[in-house]
Design an enzyme around this catalytic site. Structure first.
Site, short mmCIF file in Angstrom:
data_model
loop_
_atom_site.label_atom_id
_atom_site.label_comp_id
_atom_site.label_asym_id
_atom_site.label_seq_id
_atom_site.Cartn_x
_atom_site.Cartn_y
_atom_site.Cartn_z
N ASP A 175 0.82 -1.28 -0.06
CA ASP A 175 0.01 -0.43 0.08
C ASP A 175 0.68 1.37 -0.08
O ASP A 175 0.56 2.33 -0.59
CB ASP A 175 -0.79 -0.02 1.32
CG ASP A 175 -2.02 -0.84 1.22
OD1 ASP A 175 -2.02 -1.99 0.48
OD2 ASP A 175 -3.03 -0.83 2.14
N VAL A 232 -4.53 4.61 0.22
CA VAL A 232 -4.58 3.46 -0.55
C VAL A 232 -5.18 2.13 0.29
O VAL A 232 -5.18 2.30 1.70
CB VAL A 232 -3.25 2.79 -0.83
CG1 VAL A 232 -3.30 1.46 -1.46
CG2 VAL A 232 -2.33 3.83 -1.69
N CYS A 233 -6.24 1.42 -0.10
CA CYS A 233 -6.84 0.64 0.29
C CYS A 233 -7.59 1.05 1.48
O CYS A 233 -8.32 2.13 1.84
CB CYS A 233 -5.51 -0.60 0.81
SG CYS A 233 -6.11 -2.08 1.34
N THR A 234 -7.35 0.27 2.94
CA THR A 234 -8.07 0.73 4.07
C THR A 234 -7.30 2.02 4.58
O THR A 234 -8.01 2.46 5.70
CB THR A 234 -8.11 -0.22 5.12
OG1 THR A 234 -6.78 -0.70 5.29
CG2 THR A 234 -8.96 -1.31 4.67
N THR A 291 -12.00 1.93 -0.95
CA THR A 291 -11.28 1.15 -0.06
C THR A 291 -11.05 -0.49 -0.60
O THR A 291 -11.49 -0.61 -1.83
CB THR A 291 -11.87 1.26 1.17
OG1 THR A 291 -10.84 0.55 2.06
CG2 THR A 291 -13.10 0.45 1.21
#
Lengths: 206, 206
Positions: A15, A100-102, A120
């Protein structure tokens, strides 16, 4: 361009490192990794790898591009007032505030995504909705200066878009070529819409 | 499965972290980062990021999967007898010996790619040929247990192939979904065959 990554224990390494590999190649890039408990090392999700935060977040007061990666460690940070206040204070003067992502759960918990489309990791859409964001199933979602990427590897695509928006298409293409980003995934299983249902169920249950 | 990454100063971070993010998710994965001067921190190409080697390479005597990433630091290691001997000794019992980007220059200098098809970053093909390997313009090149990937981001594709070969297609697909690897590059500029000629010239000159 001053680029700041917030890193923390139980981060997902890619990430951070995906966007880092792109953004650190922008002309004049200065990249700072900082953490809530830094300076020092943070350990990834599975604890196999340490990443070094050269700064405590408190000593970083501004960023042109702020990147907040994801990982299981984000859940604790969603309730960490010092982290949320810091994110808001850097956001106040940033040109781009990204995740990025969570990592978007942290931006959301800080109140920055309220009423905005955002994304997410596909397994965390409900949690993102709980922050007041409008979960949007795209790989990269832009709302003004707020840019959120889907899970893990989506940070590479996000960073290339940021490179194009911030420095021009030619710079972004040069970076893409330098990192030879001509992806050839061996399977077409990278999203829950494409993977076999039994694989989706398995990953959702992890 | 025991997975070992050799890391070193002036490494390209994504060369290591791309495969790491995939391989660390294999069932029963144990991942060790080691370095020639470890234990301790190595700094990336541009020095902005530190990665932690928990072990000195000398204390790592075996790996089921060995991964040698690339970066400008590989040039010095091509003449480092201790490193080349270590690579050979781990290779002697490995199930897979792999590299990303200019990591193949180290495998080549160690004599492991002699007469074998192999790949590297597109700007380093001549240097790879000098080690006795047969440079091959594919994103991932397999020759028996030797698997080499092209530049930087190609390590993700290589690791997913390794996951499939070593643990099965279903495992590889689950990992691909977990890291949401459904790439959507904003440009088609990720290889010298596809990027505009002026971009290729610019990156080659860097």
């Amino acid at each position: 361009v001053d680029i700041v990554f917030l890193i923390f224990d139980r981060i997902t390494a890619l990430d951070a490192v995906g966007p880092y590999e792109v953004l650190s190649r922008l002309p004049g890039a200065r990249v700072t990794f900082c953490s809530p408990n830094g300076p020092g090392t943070v350990r990834t999700d599975n604890e196999f790898l340490g990443l070094v935060a050269d700064q405590n977040m408190a000593s970083v007061t501004a960023a042109e591009i702020l990147v907040v990666p994801g990982g299981f460690g984000t859940r604790a940070l969603m309730a960490d007032r010092a982290v949320l206040d810091w994110v808001c204070s850097v956001d106040a003067s940033s040109r781009w505030t990204t995740s990025v992502c969570t990592g978007s759960l942290i931006l959301g918990a800080a109140g920055l995504l309220n009423g905005r489309p955002a994304t997410t990791h596909w397994t965390a859409m409900d949690t993102l909705a709980g922050t007041g964001a409008h979960p949007t199933r795209q790989r990269v979602v832009r709302s003004d200066k707020y840019v959120t990427a889907a899970g893990v590897s989506a940070g590479i695509d996000m960073a290339l878009l940021l490179a194009a928006w911030d420095a021009g298409d030619d710079v972004a293409q040069a970076v893409q070529l330098a990192i030879e980003y001509d992806p050839q995934p061996p399977f077409d299983a990278g999203s829950p819409d494409k993977a076999p249902p039994e694989i989706v169920a398995r990953v959702r249950g992890q």
